[in-house]
Design an enzyme around this catalytic site. Structure first.
Site, PDB file in Angstrom:
ATOM      1  N   LYS A  25      -9.825  17.907   3.660  1.00 51.82           N
ATOM      2  CA  LYS A  25      -9.781  18.912   4.727  1.00 51.82           C
ATOM      3  C   LYS A  25      -8.561  19.848   4.638  1.00 51.82           C
ATOM      4  CE  LYS A  25     -11.817  20.082   8.641  1.00 51.82           C
ATOM      5  NZ  LYS A  25     -13.273  20.067   8.884  1.00 51.82           N
ATOM      6  N   HIS A  51       0.832  -1.211   0.000  1.00 54.23           N
ATOM      7  CA  HIS A  51       0.000   0.000   0.000  1.00 54.23           C
ATOM      8  C   HIS A  51       0.869   1.265   0.000  1.00 54.23           C
ATOM      9  CE1 HIS A  51      -3.931  -1.900   0.598  1.00 54.23           C
ATOM     10  NE2 HIS A  51      -3.245  -2.824   1.241  1.00 54.23           N
TER      11      HIS A  51
END
Ligand code: XMP
Length: 532
Positions: free
Chosen positions: A388, A187
């Protein structure tokens, strides 16, 4: 939006938003789509690259999510990650099976740095060559990556070369360079993969050839112009919660259409201590912006709706619905309104099941879609595409003061989701006072900018204590503080014990109704950041 983009096909893995987040760090715009998105749609989007994410299935299992081989023949570079890598191999004729040894956690990976995917990755090690694996890579380097898999690629598909391996995994990465197909078992999106962002950079900027034009200054400028064009002479109503997202959205709108904008700030009685007044100071008549500001004091109305309601989702729904009702009433008073602005951001979109494949973990009341009875023409969500930290960058671009841009994130449903069980005015008072003390002490200790999010919450637990010579039977406050980059994963922050002790002492002494203070150590996952 007419700009280059990479698409992330979401197969339901837990890190999938992170993939998109990391791609954006490379200044490449990217969007998440479900694996149910059909091939024609994918082609119509004309992406510069496709990333297939991880997921919980086995690609050889019955009903496993899949694509036909056509996906790998579109002439668009494809990067498969974990499940996505296995799927690529499976579909193209390789062999995927249950691994003799699963791999979980940080793992040394030997990569071939002559592969465009691993250019500049890893440090050279003479010992690395051949360790635990027969495969010899032409220019072998070692780097630490995050593994999490029980299936593995036993045999790469025809045409692929192996470009990474580990002690237990013969095909940690493979490439078919002529076709621009790349498969990675680990990953790269997770921070534990030390050079993961560089690998994704190599893919999107190098292999896909993206120019890297996704920048906040141009995003803000374009958005303001688009809003102006869309709104024309229309009237705009904005739901201002006082949080970072809706504040940035409100300022963007104010800059675009000035006094055509009315901001309605609903004080639902679930705000932090004194926050209602602070929001009014910034956006109200005394503030710096040219807009119409209306504060609705709806505290009692919310408390009576929430009386007796214990279940967190039910509380969220009530708070969300009430929000809409208050809005309807205000809109009627204001007269005809053409547009409604909301501070929805990209994780809200994806977590609500509207974007990727992630399970609906919780409903977010601020994701678009209002009941038919509401008399607005259209919703404007100027931050819908942003993560964000991108919202904060946009805020700075808009010239919003740093103390507002970097304020603590605060959820739309407010303290309603920081009070376990029934919400009452008394419990709100307790959590507001405890939270104010906590924030004050964290700032005094100089820790306020270093922690992602921190707040006090109220457990529904009461227990026996002793104060002076008196027996007490009071509530326990939970202190939460997490370090996080993207709010999708988080770890408890290490706050010095003396600071915690000071906070505990002050809360017990100064906040009536509290006789215990806990520090919540839970990371996300398995917890969430909020405490509901
Ligand atoms: P969780 O609790 O899901 O929180 O780990 C992740 C981040 O999202 C915020 N949050 C919300 N923000 N409306 C919002 O605008 C909501 O309903 C909501 N719920 C959680 C939370 O504060 C944290 O920053």
């Amino acid at each position: 939006m007419d700009q280059e983009k990479v698409i992330v096909i979401d197969f339901g893995g837990q890190y999938n938003q992170l993939v998109a987040r990391r791609v954006r760090e490379c200044n490449v715009y990217c969007e998440i789509y479900s694996y149910r998105t059909d091939m024609e749609q994918i082609k119509a989007m004309n992406p510069k690259g496709i990333i297939l994410t991880g997921g919980p299935n086995s690609c050889y299992g019955e009903n496993a999510p899949t694509y036909t081989a056509e996906l790998f023949d579109l002439g668009i570079p494809v990067l498969g990650l974990c499940y996505g890598a296995q799927l690529m191999m499976h579909v193209l004729g390789g062999r995927v099976e249950k691994a003799p040894v699963g791999e979980y956690g940080k793992t040394e990976v030997f990569v071939d740095s002559s592969s465009p995917l691993f250019a500049g990755i890893g440090s050279h090690t003479a010992e690395a060559a051949g360790v635990g694996c027969e495969a010899q890579l032409s220019d072998e380097h070692v780097t630490v990556c995050w593994m999490s898999h029980s299936d593995y690629i036993a045999k790469a598909a025809c045409g692929f070369s192996i470009v990474a391996h580990t002690a237990d995994c013969p095909v940690a990465a493979a490439e078919f360079r002529e076709k621009n197909l790349y498969a990675i078992q680990f990953h790269p999106e997770v921070l534990h993969t030390v050079e993961g962002t560089k690998m994704l950079y190599n893919f999107v900027r190098g292999i896909c050839g993206c120019a890297g034009t996704w920048r906040m200054d141009s995003f803000v400028e374009n958005s303001i112009q688009e809003i102006r064009k869309k709104v024309g002479h229309g009237k705009v109503l904005c739901a201002l919660s006082g949080g970072v997202d809706s504040s940035v959205a409100a300022v963007m709108l104010a800059k675009a259409v000035g006094s055509q904008l009315t901001c309605v700030f609903v004080d639902h009685g679930l705000l932090r201590k004194n926050e209602g007044d602070e929001v009014e100071a910034v956006f109200g008549e005394e503030g710096a912006y040219d807009l119409n500001f209306i504060r609705v004091n709806a505290q009692e109305r919310y408390y009576s709706k929430l009386a007796g309601i214990m279940e967190p989702e039910a509380k969220r729904k009530i708070i969300g619905e009430e929000f809409i009702r208050v809005f309807e009433e205000e809109a009627k008073k204001i007269g005809a309104v053409d547009f409604l602005v909301q501070g929805t951001i990209y994780p809200d979109v994806v977590e609500s099941g509207l974007g990727g494949e992630s399970a609906v973990i919780k409903s977010h009341h601020n994701v678009g879609g209002l009941p038919d009875c509401v008399d607005f023409k259209e919703i404007i969500e100027p931050l819908r595409d942003l993560f964000k930290d991108e919202v904060r960058k946009a805020g700075l671009e808009l010239g919003i003061p740093e103390n507002l841009v970097f304020r603590q994130p605060f959820p739309g449903p407010g303290l309603g989701i920081r009070i376990i069980g029934e919400v009452t005015a008394e419990k709100v008072r307790i959590v507001q006072d405890a939270d104010a003390i906590y924030r004050e002490e964290i700032a005094k200790a100089g820790l306020d900018r270093g922690i992602g999010q921190y707040f006090a919450a109220l457990t529904n637990m009461r227990s026996v204590g002793v104060m002076g010579d008196e027996r007490t039977y009071d509530y326990a406050v939970a202190l939460r503080a997490v370090n996080t980059i993207d709010f999708m994963t988080a770890e408890a922050a290490e706050i010095p014990f003396e600071v915690l002790q000071t906070v505990m002492g002050r809360i017990i002494n100064e906040v009536r109704g509290v006789n215990r203070v806990f520090y919540d150590l839970t990371s996300k996952p398995p917890g969430t950041i909020e405490f509901e």
